[in-house]
Write a protein that holds these residues in place. Structure first.
Motif, PDB file in Angstrom:
ATOM      1  N   GLY A  38       0.822  -1.216   0.000  1.00 39.90           N
ATOM      2  CA  GLY A  38       0.000   0.000   0.000  1.00 39.90           C
ATOM      3  C   GLY A  38       0.848   1.254   0.000  1.00 39.90           C
ATOM      4  N   LEU A  39       1.879   1.259   0.817  1.00 40.31           N
ATOM      5  CA  LEU A  39       2.793   2.408   0.887  1.00 40.31           C
ATOM      6  C   LEU A  39       3.449   2.653  -0.465  1.00 40.31           C
ATOM      7  N   PHE A  40       3.969   1.610  -1.062  1.00 40.33           N
ATOM      8  CA  PHE A  40       4.668   1.729  -2.332  1.00 40.33           C
ATOM      9  C   PHE A  40       3.722   2.156  -3.451  1.00 40.33           C
ATOM     10  N   MET A  41       2.608   1.462  -3.601  1.00 41.47           N
ATOM     11  CA  MET A  41       1.709   1.721  -4.730  1.00 41.47           C
ATOM     12  C   MET A  41       1.064   3.100  -4.643  1.00 41.47           C
ATOM     13  N   LEU A  42       0.686   3.528  -3.465  1.00 41.83           N
ATOM     14  CA  LEU A  42      -0.020   4.799  -3.337  1.00 41.83           C
ATOM     15  C   LEU A  42       0.923   6.004  -3.323  1.00 41.83           C
ATOM     16  N   CYS A  43       2.212   5.769  -3.159  1.00 41.17           N
ATOM     17  CA  CYS A  43       3.193   6.858  -3.156  1.00 41.17           C
ATOM     18  C   CYS A  43       3.996   6.940  -4.456  1.00 41.17           C
ATOM     19  N   PHE A  44       3.808   5.987  -5.347  1.00 39.09           N
ATOM     20  CA  PHE A  44       4.584   5.933  -6.585  1.00 39.09           C
ATOM     21  C   PHE A  44       4.359   7.175  -7.447  1.00 39.09           C
ATOM     22  N   GLY A  45       3.101   7.575  -7.638  1.00 30.35           N
ATOM     23  CA  GLY A  45       2.787   8.773  -8.421  1.00 30.35           C
ATOM     24  C   GLY A  45       3.327  10.030  -7.767  1.00 30.35           C
ATOM     25  N   PHE A  46       3.241  10.090  -6.449  1.00 30.26           N
ATOM     26  CA  PHE A  46       3.764  11.234  -5.689  1.00 30.26           C
ATOM     27  C   PHE A  46       5.265  11.361  -5.897  1.00 30.26           C
ATOM     28  N   ALA A  47       5.980  10.242  -5.887  1.00 28.28           N
ATOM     29  CA  ALA A  47       7.431  10.270  -6.114  1.00 28.28           C
ATOM     30  C   ALA A  47       7.747  10.761  -7.523  1.00 28.28           C
ATOM     31  N   TYR A  48       6.920  10.366  -8.493  1.00 34.72           N
ATOM     32  CA  TYR A  48       7.166  10.801  -9.870  1.00 34.72           C
ATOM     33  C   TYR A  48       6.955  12.309 -10.022  1.00 34.72           C
ATOM     34  N   ILE A  49       5.916  12.815  -9.398  1.00 28.75           N
ATOM     35  CA  ILE A  49       5.668  14.262  -9.457  1.00 28.75           C
ATOM     36  C   ILE A  49       6.805  15.041  -8.807  1.00 28.75           C
ATOM     37  N   ARG A  50       7.353  14.508  -7.730  1.00 30.05           N
ATOM     38  CA  ARG A  50       8.437  15.189  -7.013  1.00 30.05           C
ATOM     39  C   ARG A  50       9.808  14.909  -7.625  1.00 30.05           C
ATOM     40  N   ASP A  51       9.829  14.157  -8.720  1.00 28.58           N
ATOM     41  CA  ASP A  51      11.077  13.784  -9.404  1.00 28.58           C
ATOM     42  C   ASP A  51      12.017  13.057  -8.440  1.00 28.58           C
ATOM     43  N   ALA A  52      11.425  12.187  -7.622  1.00 24.96           N
ATOM     44  CA  ALA A  52      12.192  11.454  -6.621  1.00 24.96           C
ATOM     45  C   ALA A  52      12.322   9.972  -6.980  1.00 24.96           C
ATOM     46  N   HIS A  53      11.995   9.629  -8.197  1.00 26.65           N
ATOM     47  CA  HIS A  53      12.087   8.234  -8.605  1.00 26.65           C
ATOM     48  C   HIS A  53      13.489   7.944  -9.146  1.00 26.65           C
ATOM     49  N   VAL A  54      13.745   6.680  -9.390  1.00 27.43           N
ATOM     50  CA  VAL A  54      15.067   6.256  -9.847  1.00 27.43           C
ATOM     51  C   VAL A  54      15.244   6.641 -11.311  1.00 27.43           C
ATOM     52  N   ARG A  55      16.362   7.226 -11.614  1.00 25.44           N
ATOM     53  CA  ARG A  55      16.714   7.545 -12.998  1.00 25.44           C
ATOM     54  C   ARG A  55      18.229   7.607 -13.096  1.00 25.44           C
ATOM     55  N   ILE A  56      18.751   7.703 -14.297  1.00 24.43           N
ATOM     56  CA  ILE A  56      20.199   7.752 -14.493  1.00 24.43           C
ATOM     57  C   ILE A  56      20.637   9.211 -14.434  1.00 24.43           C
ATOM     58  N   GLU A  57      20.946   9.673 -13.229  1.00 19.64           N
ATOM     59  CA  GLU A  57      21.295  11.080 -13.019  1.00 19.64           C
ATOM     60  C   GLU A  57      22.576  11.479 -13.734  1.00 19.64           C
ATOM     61  N   LEU A  58      23.485  10.549 -13.889  1.00 14.85           N
ATOM     62  CA  LEU A  58      24.760  10.843 -14.531  1.00 14.85           C
ATOM     63  C   LEU A  58      24.551  11.376 -15.946  1.00 14.85           C
ATOM     64  N   ILE A  59      23.600  10.807 -16.656  1.00 15.12           N
ATOM     65  CA  ILE A  59      23.304  11.258 -18.016  1.00 15.12           C
ATOM     66  C   ILE A  59      22.373  12.466 -17.982  1.00 15.12           C
ATOM     67  N   ARG A  60      21.295  12.362 -17.230  1.00 13.13           N
ATOM     68  CA  ARG A  60      20.260  13.397 -17.229  1.00 13.13           C
ATOM     69  C   ARG A  60      20.792  14.746 -16.785  1.00 13.13           C
ATOM     70  N   ASP A  61      21.632  14.769 -15.776  1.00 12.53           N
ATOM     71  CA  ASP A  61      22.121  16.037 -15.247  1.00 12.53           C
ATOM     72  C   ASP A  61      23.014  16.794 -16.228  1.00 12.53           C
ATOM     73  N   ASN A  62      23.530  16.107 -17.226  1.00 15.84           N
ATOM     74  CA  ASN A  62      24.388  16.766 -18.211  1.00 15.84           C
ATOM     75  C   ASN A  62      23.634  17.209 -19.459  1.00 15.84           C
ATOM     76  N   LEU A  63      22.328  17.014 -19.482  1.00 20.13           N
ATOM     77  CA  LEU A  63      21.523  17.429 -20.619  1.00 20.13           C
ATOM     78  C   LEU A  63      20.953  18.826 -20.382  1.00 20.13           C
ATOM     79  N   ARG A  64      20.687  19.514 -21.475  1.00 25.01           N
ATOM     80  CA  ARG A  64      20.038  20.827 -21.369  1.00 25.01           C
ATOM     81  C   ARG A  64      18.600  20.634 -20.893  1.00 25.01           C
ATOM     82  N   PRO A  65      18.022  21.604 -20.185  1.00 26.70           N
ATOM     83  CA  PRO A  65      16.646  21.463 -19.690  1.00 26.70           C
ATOM     84  C   PRO A  65      15.636  21.162 -20.797  1.00 26.70           C
ATOM     85  N   ARG A  66      15.801  21.777 -21.948  1.00 24.06           N
ATOM     86  CA  ARG A  66      14.870  21.519 -23.061  1.00 24.06           C
ATOM     87  C   ARG A  66      14.958  20.048 -23.490  1.00 24.06           C
ATOM     88  N   THR A  67      16.154  19.506 -23.565  1.00 24.40           N
ATOM     89  CA  THR A  67      16.340  18.098 -23.937  1.00 24.40           C
ATOM     90  C   THR A  67      15.724  17.192 -22.871  1.00 24.40           C
TER      91      THR A  67
END
Length: 195
Positions: free
Chosen positions: A60-89
């Motif tokens: 319940g905790l995981f499923m009901l908070c998953f969308g909230f984490a996505y809105i807050r940009d707190a989900h898992v992603r490859i920051e090493l690549i993303r942080d070096n991209l321009r905001p528009r990209t």
């Protein structure tokens, strides 16, 4: 474009409110785990009901908070690549990801998830363990609900990114936080967009 941001903000508020309330499930989850561990250590045996309650609360905790984490940009992603991209990209990649991955996947889970829950409810499904929990449909219902919230979050993020990429410059500040345009680099992001 202003209306798209207002719609996105409304979705954010709804998903965030549910996510914050659902995050409170962490408290009974921790208490249940502590009680179960103490009971096993000093009482000699564990309880199947407690163990199942633990994973019900965790789900319940995981499923009901998953969308909230996505809105807050707190989900898992490859920051090493993303942080070096321009905001528009970043915004364009996020829009493509929402349209190609998130929204179709959520639609599939919702389509099959409601039937999954309905069958569990109609069959009065209970735990396979003799002393387990009953009403299995309750925990199964968090799957379509959670993916519904994730779909709403995906739509909200898509709208913000769309306004950031295609909208007027006066709305980019409001729309751009998701793609990493924090207050310090908003001017740089606007300048990059003009290029």
């Amino acid at each position: 474009m202003e209306a798209l941001l207002k719609l996105s903000d409304g979705i954010d508020a709804f998903v965030s409110r549910i996510g914050k309330w659902a995050a409170l499930l962490a408290v009974p989850l921790m208490l249940t785990i502590m009680y179960d561990v103490i009971q096993r250590k000093f009482g000699g045996q564990g309880s199947i009901k407690l163990q199942e309650l633990e994973w019900h609360l965790h789900t319940g905790l995981f499923m009901l908070c998953f969308g909230f984490a996505y809105i807050r940009d707190a989900h898992v992603r490859i920051e090493l690549i993303r942080d070096n991209l321009r905001p528009r990209t970043r915004a364009i990649i996020e829009m493509i990801g929402a349209i190609i991955c998130i929204l179709p996947f959520c639609a599939l889970v919702l389509y099959f998830g409601f039937d999954f829950v309905l069958r569990s409810y109609e069959n009065h499904e209970v735990s396979a363990a003799t002393t387990g929990l009953t009403h299995r449909w309750v925990i199964k219902s968090t799957i379509p609900v959670g993916f519904g919230l994730l779909a709403m979050a995906g739509l909200s993020v898509f709208l913000k990114c769309y306004v950031f990429v295609f909208g007027p410059s006066n709305l980019r500040n409001r729309a751009g936080y998701y793609v990493g345009t924090h207050h310090a680099d908003l001017g740089d992001a606007a300048a990059k967009l003009e290029d």
